[in-house]
Write an enzyme that holds these catalytic residues in place. Structure first.
Site, short mmCIF file in Angstrom:
data_model
loop_
_atom_site.label_atom_id
_atom_site.label_comp_id
_atom_site.label_asym_id
_atom_site.label_seq_id
_atom_site.Cartn_x
_atom_site.Cartn_y
_atom_site.Cartn_z
N CYS A 2 26.79 12.43 25.98
CA CYS A 2 27.26 11.13 26.42
C CYS A 2 26.51 10.04 25.63
O CYS A 2 25.35 10.20 25.30
CB CYS A 2 27.05 10.84 27.90
N TRP A 75 30.72 13.22 27.68
CA TRP A 75 30.90 14.66 27.45
C TRP A 75 30.70 15.28 28.84
O TRP A 75 29.59 15.28 29.37
CB TRP A 75 29.86 15.18 26.47
N ASN A 101 23.66 9.17 31.10
CA ASN A 101 23.72 10.31 30.19
C ASN A 101 22.73 11.34 30.73
O ASN A 101 21.53 11.06 30.76
CB ASN A 101 23.33 9.81 28.79
N GLU A 497 33.91 25.82 14.57
CA GLU A 497 33.67 24.50 15.16
C GLU A 497 34.80 23.52 14.89
O GLU A 497 35.22 22.79 15.77
CB GLU A 497 32.38 23.88 14.58
N LYS A 612 27.49 16.31 19.28
CA LYS A 612 26.47 16.38 18.23
C LYS A 612 25.09 16.64 18.83
O LYS A 612 24.28 17.36 18.27
CB LYS A 612 26.47 15.05 17.49
C1 G6P Z 1 25.08 21.00 18.75
C2 G6P Z 1 25.66 20.51 17.44
C3 G6P Z 1 25.28 21.47 16.32
C4 G6P Z 1 23.77 21.61 16.25
C5 G6P Z 1 23.19 22.04 17.60
C6 G6P Z 1 21.68 21.94 17.60
O1 G6P Z 1 25.70 22.18 19.13
O2 G6P Z 1 27.07 20.42 17.54
O3 G6P Z 1 25.76 20.97 15.09
O4 G6P Z 1 23.45 22.56 15.28
O5 G6P Z 1 23.67 21.19 18.65
O6 G6P Z 1 21.33 20.59 17.46
P1 G6P Z 1 19.98 20.04 16.89
O7 G6P Z 1 20.13 18.56 16.92
O8 G6P Z 1 18.91 20.53 17.81
O9 G6P Z 1 19.81 20.57 15.51
#
Ligand code: G6P
Length: 617
Positions: A2, A75, A101, A497, A612
């Site tokens: 969020c 989200w 959030n 994805e 993200k």
């Molecule tokens: C989410 C994102 C991924 C990322 C993962 C870990 O699932 O969509 O792209 O690899 O989180 O995130 P971080 O910020 O800890 O690398």
């Protein structure tokens, strides 16, 4: 997850909040909403869907005037994404309004308690419970909003970044954080304030920001400033104003159709920025303060445990090969979410490396807190400067990838591998596990990687053609060995994805223990078969696929002829050391998934159900 945005000042709040929410959509995009106070009325508009849907809706529903407001892009955690569950949420009196959030874990018991006292609820969310709890406290205790928020937060279990205001006192906004990020932008003379999950929504207005720490809350008063307190004991905290280094251009698409494509193409620069000032080839040294200052800890470590999630976990797997191969240090790589809950054996002689692009992933943060509580030394590898994981680590090294906005991670992955390679090489040198000439050779090759990534990117048109041939299949298999096994996993993840095509990554040799049963003439198999990585063995695997009529897309070293003769398509990458090959082989896999998703007309930058930054467990 969020994204939250707030504004209080002399400008119209609506456009600032809407543009801010668009920049934060990477955090969640299943519903969006806004609340504006126009001096007399509180106007709320919210809807299932994206911020663009909110714009359409608010156009019909509200007058878009007002100098105080809060907005949210969601989200979903509690309650399906629909209009009613969207934020902001109002209290029963209609005076208080909140965006949130995070997750309030004990919301159900709090809700029952409030219901027994006559409160009613429109939505299924935990957030509506929180705002009514705040209202209840405010009335019962007869206290100001800030105090009521504080008392209420001391009753909740969970994680939050919140912004709350009272329409009867709109010159004051109260914010708080625990486990979810929150930045406050401060305008000149404190005549305007911005609130956001990260600084991107207010970059063009101010470079002065305050980042709340966990368990802190702030009362922000128009023209009067900010007062920060500890939520638990009410003690005052000094307000530390940082000057932001980020520029607006860095968070815009810069002529590319998608952030993901822009970020793929930014990799030569991102990798260079990451090793700049650290890789000193002429002097034949690697300079990394976080490693140097803690050299003893690294060298005396029993083992290194890497914790991460998603793509960062794949970078961790590559690092396992590099650390063991070059520095001869035993490494274990763990999903942070498993590590934190499985009572791991860990003590003071372990070094934990936490890898995270955002630096906010809840599971990774919890894993490092656990490791620290057992006495382990924690080293963070993050992209976002000042993020929670960066701050919670004992030491660390930033990747200098710049903001990554596309939900599917690309440049974060290659820059994480770059930092981890630098660390492994530095430790290898300190341990005497690598000869001086081999060390120099690695430095030279690493320095040349950005130029070679540039070369690899030139296959874009060819990759698009391959994407067009296979875009309609239902399954993909990705195979690699050694250093390129994690790349196969990452390639499969990228495709899943953003294109929603099922894909599996496998160590090439394991294919015969299962996935081979899936192979027929409809199955495309991406095989990473670079010259130095167990090449002959991978060629044998390709033969096995060929005899079962599978379609082979080979990722090969420039000039390869053997795989070319066997494969249906080959995509070339420049030659490099095997240990550095993931930095090149991953490029065509990113482009392949990108083009397939675009050809299928999928939302590349905001794939369904994903976010993200995953700040919930
Ligand atoms: C989410 C994102 C991924 C990322 C993962 C870990 O699932 O969509 O792209 O690899 O989180 O995130 P971080 O910020 O800890 O690398």
């Amino acid at each position: 997850m969020c994204g939250i945005v707030g504004y209080m000042g002399y400008r119209e709040a609506y456009p600032i909040i809407i543009e801010g929410l668009k920049r934060l959509e990477y955090r969640g995009y299943d519903s969006a909403g806004i609340a504006l106070f126009d001096g007399t009325n509180l106007k709320v508009s919210k809807t299932k869907g994206k911020v663009a849907d909110l714009e359409d809706r608010s156009e019909k529903e509200i007058t878009k005037t007002g100098h105080v407001g809060i907005g949210h892009t969601r989200w979903a955690t509690h309650g399906v994404p629909n209009d009613v569950n969207s934020h902001p949420h109002l209290s029963n009196s209609g005076d208080l309004v909140i965006i949130h959030n995070g997750i309030i874990e004990n919301y159900e018991s709090l809700k029952q308690e409030l219901i027994s006292r006559g409160y009613t609820f429109q939505s299924d969310t935990d957030t509506e419970v929180l705002i009514n709890l705040i209202e209840d406290v405010k009335k019962k205790e007869n206290v100001k909003l800030g105090k009521a928020v504080q008392i209420a937060l001391n009753q909740v279990i969970g994680a939050y970044a919140i912004a709350v205001f009272d329409k009867t006192k709109p010159e004051e906004v109260v914010v708080a954080r625990l486990g979810s990020p929150l930045a406050i932008g401060i305008g000149a003379n404190e005549n305007e304030f911005f609130i956001a999950s990260d600084a991107s929504p207010f970059l063009e207005y101010t470079k002065n920001a305050v980042y709340l720490e966990d368990e802190e809350m702030a009362v922000i008063r128009f023209k009067k400033g900010i007062k920060i307190r500890k939520i638990k004991d009410d003690s005052l905290v000094d307000t530390y104003v940082q000057e932001l280094q980020l520029n607006l251009e860095e968070i815009e698409k810069g002529g590319y159709d998608h952030f993901m494509l822009k970020e793929i193409h930014e990799q030569p620069k991102a990798i260079t920025d990451t090793y700049r000032g650290r890789l000193l080839r002429r002097e034949a040294i690697i300079k990394m303060a976080g490693v140097e200052d803690n050299m003893k800890k690294f060298l005396n470590a029993n083992r290194i445990i890497i914790v991460a999630c998603g793509t960062s976990w794949h970078a961790g797997l590559v690092a396992e090969y590099i650390f063991e191969d070059l520095a001869r240090i035993p490494v274990e790589v763990e999903y942070a979410s498993e590590f934190r809950y499985r009572n791991p054996v860990i003590n003071e002689s372990d070094v934990v490396i936490a890898i995270s692009q955002s630096g906010e992933t809840a599971d990774t943060l919890a894993a490092i807190k656990l490791a620290k509580s057992k006495g382990a030394f924690v080293f963070g590898v993050c992209n976002v400067v000042g993020s929670s994981i960066a701050r919670a680590s004992d030491a660390g090294a930033y990747t200098h990838a710049g903001p990554e906005i596309g939900v599917a991670s690309t440049k974060a992955f290659t820059t994480q591998i770059t930092v981890l390679t630098l660390i492994a090489l530095r430790l290898a040198r300190a341990k005497g596990a690598i000869t001086s000439s081999d060390f120099r050779h690695h430095l030279l090759e690493l320095e040349m990687i950005p130029q070679k990534v540039e070369e690899a990117l030139k296959s874009d048109a060819h990759i698009k053609m391959v994407a067009d041939i296979y875009k309609d299949v239902s399954n993909f298999l990705y195979l690699g060995r050694g250093y390129n096994f994690p790349v196969a996993l990452e390639g499969a993840l990228k495709l899943k994805e953003i294109s929603y095509i099922h894909a599996e990554g496998y160590p090439a040799a394991e294919m015969k223990h299962g996935p081979i049963a899936l192979i027929d003439e409809n199955m495309p198999i991406v095989v990473i078969a670079t010259k130095k990585g167990h090449y002959e063995k991978v060629v044998s695997n390709i033969q096995e696929i060929k005899s079962r009529k599978g379609k082979i897309i080979g990722i090969v070293t420039e000039g390869d002829t053997q795989v070319r003769d066997l494969a249906d398509h080959v995509i070339e990458v420049p030659e490099t050391l095997e240990s550095l090959s993931p930095l090149l082989t991953t490029i065509p896999l990113q482009l392949l998934s990108y083009h397939i998703a675009v050809l299928l007309d999928k939302n590349v930058d905001q794939p369904r159900n994903l976010a993200k930054s995953v700040t919930v467990e």
